[in-house]
Scaffold this motif. Structure first.
Motif, PDB file in Angstrom:
ATOM      1  N   HIS A 107       0.799  -1.228   0.000  1.00  0.00           N
ATOM      2  CA  HIS A 107       0.000   0.000   0.000  1.00  0.00           C
ATOM      3  C   HIS A 107       0.830   1.276   0.000  1.00  0.00           C
ATOM      4  O   HIS A 107       2.014   1.259   0.319  1.00  0.00           O
ATOM      5  CB  HIS A 107      -0.880   0.058   1.266  1.00  0.00           C
ATOM      6  N   ARG A 120      -4.420   4.466   1.259  1.00  0.00           N
ATOM      7  CA  ARG A 120      -5.139   5.209   0.225  1.00  0.00           C
ATOM      8  C   ARG A 120      -5.073   4.510  -1.132  1.00  0.00           C
ATOM      9  O   ARG A 120      -5.946   4.681  -1.975  1.00  0.00           O
ATOM     10  CB  ARG A 120      -4.560   6.622   0.085  1.00  0.00           C
ATOM     11  N   LEU A 121      -4.001   3.706  -1.322  1.00  0.00           N
ATOM     12  CA  LEU A 121      -3.819   2.983  -2.579  1.00  0.00           C
ATOM     13  C   LEU A 121      -3.361   1.564  -2.268  1.00  0.00           C
ATOM     14  O   LEU A 121      -2.543   1.352  -1.366  1.00  0.00           O
ATOM     15  CB  LEU A 121      -2.778   3.670  -3.459  1.00  0.00           C
ATOM     16  N   GLY A 142      -7.568   5.892 -11.185  1.00  0.00           N
ATOM     17  CA  GLY A 142      -8.689   6.008 -10.276  1.00  0.00           C
ATOM     18  C   GLY A 142     -10.020   5.948 -11.010  1.00  0.00           C
ATOM     19  O   GLY A 142     -10.057   5.956 -12.246  1.00  0.00           O
ATOM     20  N   PHE A 144     -10.021   4.952  -6.903  1.00  0.00           N
ATOM     21  CA  PHE A 144      -9.277   3.925  -6.194  1.00  0.00           C
ATOM     22  C   PHE A 144     -10.086   3.352  -5.031  1.00  0.00           C
ATOM     23  O   PHE A 144     -10.950   4.019  -4.461  1.00  0.00           O
ATOM     24  CB  PHE A 144      -7.967   4.513  -5.657  1.00  0.00           C
ATOM     25  N   THR A 146      -9.422   0.515  -1.482  1.00  0.00           N
ATOM     26  CA  THR A 146      -8.464  -0.273  -0.709  1.00  0.00           C
ATOM     27  C   THR A 146      -9.097  -1.508  -0.077  1.00  0.00           C
ATOM     28  O   THR A 146      -8.397  -2.443   0.296  1.00  0.00           O
ATOM     29  CB  THR A 146      -7.851   0.574   0.417  1.00  0.00           C
ATOM     30  N   GLY A 157      -9.960   4.539   0.187  1.00  0.00           N
ATOM     31  CA  GLY A 157      -9.490   5.028  -1.100  1.00  0.00           C
ATOM     32  C   GLY A 157     -10.520   5.879  -1.816  1.00  0.00           C
ATOM     33  O   GLY A 157     -10.201   6.556  -2.803  1.00  0.00           O
TER      34      GLY A 157
END
Length: 238
Positions: A107, A120-121, A142, A144, A146, A157
């Motif tokens: 991540h 966040r990703l 995006g 996105f 998670t 995300g």
């Protein structure tokens, strides 16, 4: 004026990309986390991360060292106008399988050094497990996700923009989590680097810019036992 950005990818990285394409589980995870896309024509920023086990903390902000001797080399290229992030991730000295409540175990978190923070990703986990180096290479766009819910019950995300990384790169960290080291096997802060002349790995065979996004072909070379490094050159308008 034309500027040139160089990046090198080892045969191991192409193998990781091939595993991503051939594994239904990993491909599905990547699709849920973001839409897989080809390399864009240009980027607005680039970042590197040297992740180490001593930087890992738990959710309470307490030191929780990762696997001794493990290292993580993360490289990110961002086009914030198109909401596209490309990544080249290499883990070495990491043992065991991955584990995380998120869609994947690798991540970018919104977290300053020494602080916890939400993912966040989520990126496809470097592979193959049981061999090294483990690698993961690709691009995603995006919106996105998670797979982790925040305090507001929304995915962490959801609504995230890559421009937030560009505004404060030191406020973001990259990591990966394993079964034995659930808090993180390695972790490190994002550090911005110049787009012109970005280079990782070693030199070797040249490959045209039109081939950068063709990971399947590169994966075939790696699976065939190619050990040479590929030097990829991309020209950009400055």
């Amino acid at each position: 004026m034309m500027t040139q950005r160089r990046r090198t990818i080892g045969a191991g990285a192409t193998l990781g990309a091939a595993v991503l394409l051939l594994s239904p589980t990993m491909a599905q995870a990547s699709t849920e986390a973001g839409t897989e896309v080809e390399w864009p024509e240009e980027f607005t920023s680039a970042y590197t991360v040297m992740a180490t086990p001593d930087e890992v903390i738990n959710s309470d902000g307490e030191v929780s060292p990762g696997e001794e001797g493990a290292t993580g080399d993360f490289m990110f290229w961002i086009n914030s106008e198109e909401e596209v992030i490309c990544y080249e991730i290499t883990l070495e000295g990491v043992t065991g399988g991955y584990e995380s409540p998120a869609l994947t175990a690798t991540h970018i978190h919104e977290a300053a050094a020494g602080e916890p923070g939400p993912p966040r990703l989520a990126f496809p986990d470097p592979a193959p497990i049981g061999d090294e180096p483990r690698t993961s290479t690709g691009c995603m766009a995006g919106p996105f996700m998670t797979g982790v819910e925040g305090d507001d019950d929304a995915d962490t995300g959801e609504g995230f923009s890559l421009a937030e990384i560009e505004a404060d790169p030191a406020g973001f960290t990259a990591d990966s989590h394993t079964e034995e080291f659930a808090d993180g096997v390695v972790r490190g802060q994002l550090m911005q680097v110049p787009l012109d002349g970005v280079e990782t790995g070693g030199g070797g065979m040249q490959q045209s810019s039109s081939q950068i996004g063709v990971f399947a072909g590169a994966g075939v070379l790696a699976l065939a036992g190619a050990s040479a490094f590929m030097l990829i050159r991309r020209n950009q308008n400055a």
